[in-house]
Design an enzyme around this catalytic site. Structure first.
Site, PDB file in Angstrom:
ATOM      1  N   ALA A  66       0.863  -1.172   0.000  1.00 45.75           N
ATOM      2  CA  ALA A  66       0.000   0.000   0.000  1.00 45.75           C
ATOM      3  C   ALA A  66       0.906   1.230   0.000  1.00 45.75           C
ATOM      4  CB  ALA A  66      -0.896  -0.014   1.229  1.00 45.75           C
ATOM      5  N   GLY A 109       0.678  -4.968   0.956  1.00 43.37           N
ATOM      6  CA  GLY A 109      -0.525  -5.022   0.119  1.00 43.37           C
ATOM      7  C   GLY A 109      -0.285  -5.709  -1.226  1.00 43.37           C
ATOM      8  N   GLU A 112      -0.584  -9.314  -0.519  1.00 51.57           N
ATOM      9  CA  GLU A 112      -1.997  -9.563  -0.209  1.00 51.57           C
ATOM     10  C   GLU A 112      -2.857  -9.542  -1.467  1.00 51.57           C
ATOM     11  OE1 GLU A 112      -1.459  -6.381   2.793  1.00 51.57           O
ATOM     12  OE2 GLU A 112      -2.707  -7.655   4.047  1.00 51.57           O
ATOM     13  N   GLU A 132       4.759  -4.985   7.151  1.00 51.94           N
ATOM     14  CA  GLU A 132       4.036  -3.915   7.864  1.00 51.94           C
ATOM     15  C   GLU A 132       4.520  -3.746   9.302  1.00 51.94           C
ATOM     16  OE1 GLU A 132       2.622  -6.313   6.054  1.00 51.94           O
ATOM     17  OE2 GLU A 132       1.078  -5.481   4.736  1.00 51.94           O
TER      18      GLU A 132
HETATM   19  N1  CAA Z   1       4.601   3.222  -0.674  1.00 53.98           N
HETATM   20  C1  CAA Z   1       4.999   4.384  -1.247  1.00 53.98           C
HETATM   21  N2  CAA Z   1       6.125   4.505  -1.973  1.00 53.98           N
HETATM   22  C2  CAA Z   1       6.884   3.401  -2.121  1.00 53.98           C
HETATM   23  C3  CAA Z   1       6.540   2.170  -1.548  1.00 53.98           C
HETATM   24  C4  CAA Z   1       5.324   2.086  -0.804  1.00 53.98           C
HETATM   25  N3  CAA Z   1       4.874   0.954  -0.260  1.00 53.98           N
HETATM   26  N4  CAA Z   1       7.498   1.268  -1.863  1.00 53.98           N
HETATM   27  C5  CAA Z   1       8.414   1.925  -2.601  1.00 53.98           C
HETATM   28  N5  CAA Z   1       8.048   3.215  -2.765  1.00 53.98           N
HETATM   29  C6  CAA Z   1       8.769   4.260  -3.498  1.00 53.98           C
HETATM   30  C7  CAA Z   1       9.982   4.736  -2.732  1.00 53.98           C
HETATM   31  O1  CAA Z   1       9.609   5.672  -1.756  1.00 53.98           O
HETATM   32  C8  CAA Z   1      10.828   5.321  -3.835  1.00 53.98           C
HETATM   33  O2  CAA Z   1      10.311   6.587  -4.174  1.00 53.98           O
HETATM   34  P1  CAA Z   1      11.328   7.862  -4.332  1.00 53.98           P
HETATM   35  O3  CAA Z   1      12.202   7.458  -5.481  1.00 53.98           O
HETATM   36  O4  CAA Z   1      10.406   8.988  -4.637  1.00 53.98           O
HETATM   37  O5  CAA Z   1      12.063   7.985  -3.058  1.00 53.98           O
HETATM   38  C9  CAA Z   1      10.549   4.405  -5.011  1.00 53.98           C
HETATM   39  O6  CAA Z   1       9.313   3.736  -4.699  1.00 53.98           O
HETATM   40  C10 CAA Z   1      11.613   3.343  -5.213  1.00 53.98           C
HETATM   41  O7  CAA Z   1      11.795   2.659  -3.972  1.00 53.98           O
HETATM   42  P2  CAA Z   1      13.209   2.531  -3.220  1.00 53.98           P
HETATM   43  O8  CAA Z   1      14.103   3.653  -3.588  1.00 53.98           O
HETATM   44  O9  CAA Z   1      12.933   2.309  -1.763  1.00 53.98           O
HETATM   45  O10 CAA Z   1      13.745   1.199  -3.910  1.00 53.98           O
HETATM   46  P3  CAA Z   1      14.748   0.112  -3.282  1.00 53.98           P
HETATM   47  O11 CAA Z   1      15.106  -0.791  -4.406  1.00 53.98           O
HETATM   48  O12 CAA Z   1      15.845   0.791  -2.526  1.00 53.98           O
HETATM   49  O13 CAA Z   1      13.880  -0.694  -2.192  1.00 53.98           O
HETATM   50  C11 CAA Z   1      11.929  -1.860  -1.366  1.00 53.98           C
HETATM   51  C12 CAA Z   1      12.786  -1.483  -2.601  1.00 53.98           C
HETATM   52  C13 CAA Z   1      12.720  -2.802  -0.459  1.00 53.98           C
HETATM   53  C14 CAA Z   1      10.694  -2.564  -1.912  1.00 53.98           C
HETATM   54  C15 CAA Z   1      11.551  -0.576  -0.605  1.00 53.98           C
HETATM   55  O14 CAA Z   1      11.008   0.359  -1.511  1.00 53.98           O
HETATM   56  C16 CAA Z   1      10.534  -0.789   0.474  1.00 53.98           C
HETATM   57  O15 CAA Z   1      10.861  -1.269   1.538  1.00 53.98           O
HETATM   58  N6  CAA Z   1       9.239  -0.414   0.225  1.00 53.98           N
HETATM   59  C17 CAA Z   1       8.203  -0.480   1.197  1.00 53.98           C
HETATM   60  C18 CAA Z   1       7.741  -1.902   1.427  1.00 53.98           C
HETATM   61  C19 CAA Z   1       6.665  -1.940   2.489  1.00 53.98           C
HETATM   62  O16 CAA Z   1       6.884  -1.601   3.628  1.00 53.98           O
HETATM   63  N7  CAA Z   1       5.444  -2.356   2.094  1.00 53.98           N
HETATM   64  C20 CAA Z   1       4.321  -2.423   2.977  1.00 53.98           C
HETATM   65  C21 CAA Z   1       3.513  -1.171   2.842  1.00 53.98           C
HETATM   66  S1  CAA Z   1       2.241  -1.047   4.084  1.00 53.98           S
HETATM   67  C22 CAA Z   1       0.981  -2.006   3.517  1.00 53.98           C
HETATM   68  O17 CAA Z   1       1.069  -2.618   2.475  1.00 53.98           O
HETATM   69  C23 CAA Z   1      -0.231  -2.058   4.402  1.00 53.98           C
HETATM   70  C24 CAA Z   1      -1.220  -3.073   4.032  1.00 53.98           C
HETATM   71  O18 CAA Z   1      -1.050  -4.238   4.280  1.00 53.98           O
HETATM   72  C25 CAA Z   1      -2.464  -2.681   3.418  1.00 53.98           C
END
Ligand code: CAA
Length: 258
Positions: A66, A109, A112, A132
């Site tokens: 998400a 998400g 999921e 999460e």
């Molecule tokens: N939400 C918003 N933006 C996201 C995102 C997310 N879930 N995942 C990645 N992005 C964005 C980053 O912020 C980045 O944007 P900028 O270039 O503007 O900074 C861009 O996508 C590229 O990401 P990274 O630079 O972080 O890429 P990376 O290769 O270094 O890392 C990754 C990849 C390990 C997937 C890392 O992006 C990450 O940890 N993402 C978040 C994963 C996460 O926590 N997901 C769970 C979300 S909460 C949820 O899903 C709740 C639910 O159950 C409903």
């Protein structure tokens, strides 16, 4: 096609493909993407000329979860009132079989969403996880319920409580993924599976999918009752007659989807 900004759609014969398309955010699921995805999926579901849907992302990410930036500052009340996301119920109740073709990250998400599909095919670079807990929260699109059903309570607990990612091989071994293929062949393979499914009788597919869903959602006795009735009811379709006649006549069935 033109009406969407965060997804792409394509139709080949009886197979529809929906591609998540926010490359700048690793296909993070924001409100726009989720409503477009559900609208497109419901549209294909209502079309009897579509027999299977492939859902995919990019090579780098199916979906990284998400959208954290969109929801980070929302309140309890905001979330309780629905938050930024429309209800997933429409997607969860699709009658058409949906194949998730997962390459790269399927986190939070994203994992999921893959689990809301009927079949998950993974590229060898796929990474699944429910991170999460690292954000001070828990899965919110069904992960705490579907992951234990898919991989068992203990592996699900490790993934949900530590936030660790699991690779494609481990996901296949755990039963989350039906097959792992080289990343370059993922979409082609997923479309082959979808094509095979889409050639079957659509009414039979609807009922078979509903029976598989009942297996996840009801006690065994209820599920068996559903199956027994659905099996009997399938004998009212033209396609059951055609399928069994074709077998006896040693030829391929020509289903009319009636
Ligand atoms: N939400 C918003 N933006 C996201 C995102 C997310 N879930 N995942 C990645 N992005 C964005 C980053 O912020 C980045 O944007 P900028 O270039 O503007 O900074 C861009 O996508 C590229 O990401 P990274 O630079 O972080 O890429 P990376 O290769 O270094 O890392 C990754 C990849 C390990 C997937 C890392 O992006 C990450 O940890 N993402 C978040 C994963 C996460 O926590 N997901 C769970 C979300 S909460 C949820 O899903 C709740 C639910 O159950 C409903």
């Amino acid at each position: 096609q033109g009406k969407y900004t965060a997804i792409l759609t394509e139709v080949n014969g009886r197979v529809a493909t929906i591609t998540l398309n926010r490359p700048e955010a690793l296909n993070a699921l924001n409100s726009t993407l989720v409503s477009e995805l559900i609208e497109a999926a419901l549209g294909f579901d209502a079309d009897p000329n579509i027999g299977a849907i492939v859902l995919t992302g990019s090579e780098r990410a199916f979906a990284a979860g998400a959208d954290i930036k969109e929801m980070g500052s929302l309140s309890y009340s905001d979330m309780l009132l629905g938050g930024p996301f429309p209800s997933w119920e429409g997607f969860e109740r699709l009658r058409t079989p949906v194949i998730a073709a997962v390459s790269g990250y399927a986190l939070g998400g994203g994992c999921e969403l893959a689990m809301m599909c009927d079949i998950i095919l993974a590229a060898d670079n796929a990474k699944f996880g429910q991170p999460e807990i690292n954000l001070g929260t828990l899965p919110g699109f069904g992960g705490s319920q579907r992951l234990p059903r898919a991989v068992g309570k203990y592996k699900a607990a490790e993934l949900v409580l530590t936030g660790r990612q699991m690779g494609a091989e481990e996901a296949e071994r755990s039963g989350l993924v039906s097959r792992v293929v080289p990343a370059a062949e993922l979409l082609e393979e997923a479309r082959k599976v979808a094509q095979t499914i889409a050639e079957k009788s659509l009414p039979a597919l609807y009922v078979a999918k509903a029976a598989l869903q009942a297996a996840q959602e009801t006690p065994l006795a209820e599920g068996l009752k559903f199956e027994r009735q659905a099996f009997a009811a399938s004998f009212a379709t033209e396609d059951q007659k055609e399928g069994m006649r074709a077998f006896a006549e040693k030829r391929a069935a020509d289903f009319s989807h009636r």
